[in-house]
Design a protein around this motif. Structure first.
Motif, short mmCIF file in Angstrom:
data_model
loop_
_atom_site.label_atom_id
_atom_site.label_comp_id
_atom_site.label_asym_id
_atom_site.label_seq_id
_atom_site.Cartn_x
_atom_site.Cartn_y
_atom_site.Cartn_z
N PHE A 273 28.43 20.30 17.57
CA PHE A 273 29.79 20.05 18.03
C PHE A 273 30.52 21.36 18.27
O PHE A 273 31.12 21.57 19.31
CB PHE A 273 30.54 19.20 17.01
N TYR A 274 30.46 22.28 17.32
CA TYR A 274 31.20 23.52 17.46
C TYR A 274 30.62 24.42 18.54
O TYR A 274 31.31 25.22 19.11
CB TYR A 274 31.28 24.26 16.12
N SER A 275 29.33 24.29 18.84
CA SER A 275 28.73 25.15 19.86
C SER A 275 29.26 24.82 21.25
O SER A 275 29.16 25.62 22.15
CB SER A 275 27.21 25.04 19.82
N GLN A 276 29.79 23.63 21.45
CA GLN A 276 30.30 23.23 22.76
C GLN A 276 31.82 23.09 22.78
O GLN A 276 32.38 22.72 23.79
CB GLN A 276 29.72 21.89 23.17
N ALA A 277 32.46 23.30 21.67
CA ALA A 277 33.89 23.09 21.58
C ALA A 277 34.64 24.06 22.50
O ALA A 277 34.17 25.15 22.79
CB ALA A 277 34.37 23.26 20.14
N ALA A 278 35.78 23.62 22.95
CA ALA A 278 36.63 24.46 23.79
C ALA A 278 38.07 24.29 23.34
O ALA A 278 38.46 23.25 22.83
CB ALA A 278 36.50 24.07 25.26
N GLU A 279 38.84 25.35 23.52
CA GLU A 279 40.27 25.27 23.26
C GLU A 279 40.99 25.58 24.56
O GLU A 279 40.48 26.32 25.40
CB GLU A 279 40.73 26.23 22.15
N GLY B 121 41.22 28.72 29.02
CA GLY B 121 40.32 28.08 28.07
C GLY B 121 39.45 29.09 27.37
O GLY B 121 39.28 30.22 27.83
N LYS B 122 38.89 28.67 26.24
CA LYS B 122 37.97 29.52 25.49
C LYS B 122 36.87 28.64 24.92
O LYS B 122 37.14 27.56 24.40
CB LYS B 122 38.68 30.27 24.38
N THR B 123 35.64 29.13 25.05
CA THR B 123 34.48 28.42 24.54
C THR B 123 33.43 29.45 24.14
O THR B 123 33.68 30.65 24.21
CB THR B 123 33.93 27.43 25.60
N ASP B 124 32.28 28.99 23.74
CA ASP B 124 31.18 29.90 23.43
C ASP B 124 30.80 30.64 24.72
O ASP B 124 30.64 30.01 25.77
CB ASP B 124 30.00 29.09 22.91
N ASP C 217 33.60 37.16 26.61
CA ASP C 217 34.27 36.76 25.37
C ASP C 217 34.47 35.24 25.29
O ASP C 217 35.07 34.75 24.34
CB ASP C 217 35.65 37.42 25.26
N GLY C 218 34.02 34.52 26.33
CA GLY C 218 34.13 33.06 26.32
C GLY C 218 35.38 32.51 26.97
O GLY C 218 35.65 31.31 26.90
N TYR C 219 36.17 33.36 27.64
CA TYR C 219 37.39 32.88 28.30
C TYR C 219 37.09 32.38 29.71
O TYR C 219 36.21 32.89 30.38
CB TYR C 219 38.43 34.00 28.39
N PHE C 220 37.85 31.39 30.14
CA PHE C 220 37.80 30.90 31.51
C PHE C 220 39.20 30.42 31.88
O PHE C 220 40.04 30.18 31.00
CB PHE C 220 36.76 29.78 31.68
N ALA C 221 39.48 30.35 33.17
CA ALA C 221 40.81 29.95 33.61
C ALA C 221 40.70 29.12 34.87
O ALA C 221 39.75 29.27 35.65
CB ALA C 221 41.67 31.19 33.87
N PHE C 222 41.66 28.25 35.07
CA PHE C 222 41.73 27.46 36.30
C PHE C 222 43.16 26.98 36.50
O PHE C 222 43.96 26.95 35.57
CB PHE C 222 40.74 26.28 36.28
N GLY C 223 43.46 26.65 37.75
CA GLY C 223 44.78 26.15 38.09
C GLY C 223 44.71 24.69 38.47
O GLY C 223 43.67 24.20 38.92
N LEU C 224 45.81 24.01 38.29
CA LEU C 224 45.92 22.60 38.69
C LEU C 224 46.79 22.53 39.93
O LEU C 224 47.85 23.15 39.98
CB LEU C 224 46.53 21.78 37.55
N GLY C 225 46.34 21.82 40.93
CA GLY C 225 47.04 21.75 42.20
C GLY C 225 48.47 21.25 42.07
O GLY C 225 48.79 20.46 41.18
N ARG C 226 49.30 21.70 42.97
CA ARG C 226 50.73 21.34 42.98
C ARG C 226 50.94 19.83 42.99
O ARG C 226 51.81 19.31 42.31
CB ARG C 226 51.41 21.96 44.21
N ILE D 219 36.59 18.22 32.48
CA ILE D 219 36.07 19.53 32.08
C ILE D 219 34.77 19.28 31.31
O ILE D 219 34.78 18.56 30.31
CB ILE D 219 37.08 20.27 31.19
N LYS D 220 33.69 19.88 31.79
CA LYS D 220 32.40 19.76 31.10
C LYS D 220 32.01 21.12 30.54
O LYS D 220 32.03 22.11 31.26
CB LYS D 220 31.31 19.29 32.07
N ILE D 221 31.67 21.14 29.27
CA ILE D 221 31.15 22.33 28.62
C ILE D 221 29.67 22.05 28.34
O ILE D 221 29.34 21.10 27.64
CB ILE D 221 31.89 22.64 27.30
N VAL D 222 28.81 22.88 28.91
CA VAL D 222 27.36 22.67 28.79
C VAL D 222 26.74 23.85 28.04
O VAL D 222 26.96 25.00 28.39
CB VAL D 222 26.70 22.55 30.18
N LYS D 223 25.98 23.51 27.00
CA LYS D 223 25.25 24.54 26.25
C LYS D 223 23.98 23.90 25.68
O LYS D 223 24.04 22.83 25.09
CB LYS D 223 26.10 25.10 25.12
#
Length: 189
Positions: free
Chosen positions: A20-26, A39-42, A59-68, A76-80
């Motif tokens: 569970f923790y290996s795929q967790a994201a904040e 976002g941050k993940t493994d 460092d496990g960071y990612f970013a994205f924007g949401l359309g207007r 959001i899929k986290i795959v490991k």
């Protein structure tokens, strides 16, 4: 013997939680139309937003924007290690400022051909810049205001309707200040 049993229970509990923790994201940011999400993940995870893979920093960071005007939830899929954790986030509706102005001269509503051509060229350059998928990770740092004591004159998502003709929404944040005011970089990078 109680200590031995509690150690075994803790070990089993720990082993069960590792996947569970290996795929967790904040996530940091509000899941609302027009928002920026950090976002941050493994670091070894793969991140897919609505069927599109996005880069994860070392460092496990990612970013994205949401359309207007986004209406549907974001997936959001986290795959490991061939295991997938799916997050479905509801997108909140944002109220945008709409300004209606009537009685303007035509040249202020429809730009002359040379101005229109410049706008098309600049929009093409913006599109190319946004399509770059770089390894830079400055996006994870906080942005600061580029000027002190400024007036905000334009906000993201606002729109003008000139003489009844809707114009493109504004995709920036505008600051006004006295001519000659020093401008600071909003972030390193």
């Amino acid at each position: 013997w109680w200590r031995m049993d509690s150690k075994i229970i803790k070990l089993i509990f720990y082993i069960l939680l590792i996947p569970f923790y290996s795929q967790a994201a904040e996530f940091k940011g509000t899941f609302m139309q027009g928002s920026f999400i950090l976002g941050k993940t493994d670091p070894s995870s793969k991140v897919i937003i609505d069927k599109r893979e996005i880069k994860v920093s070392k460092d496990g960071y990612f970013a994205f924007g949401l359309g207007r005007d986004r209406k549907n939830d974001v997936i959001i899929k986290i795959v490991k290690n061939n295991e997938i954790k799916i997050y479905e986030k509801k997108i909140l509706k944002r109220e945008y400022k709409i300004q209606r102005i009537e009685g303007l001269p035509k040249k202020q509503v429809t730009p002359p051909k040379e101005v229109f051509e410049r706008i098309k060229k600049e929009n093409s350059l913006i599109g190319k810049a946004r399509s770059i998928n770089s390894s830079l990770d400055f996006f994870k740092n906080s942005f600061s205001k580029p000027v002190d004591n400024a007036i905000i004159t334009g906000v993201y998502g606002s729109q003008r309707i000139l003489n009844g003709k809707p114009r493109r929404p504004h995709y920036g944040l505008d600051y006004a200040n006295k001519e000659g005011t020093l401008i600071k970089a909003m972030v390193d990078g």
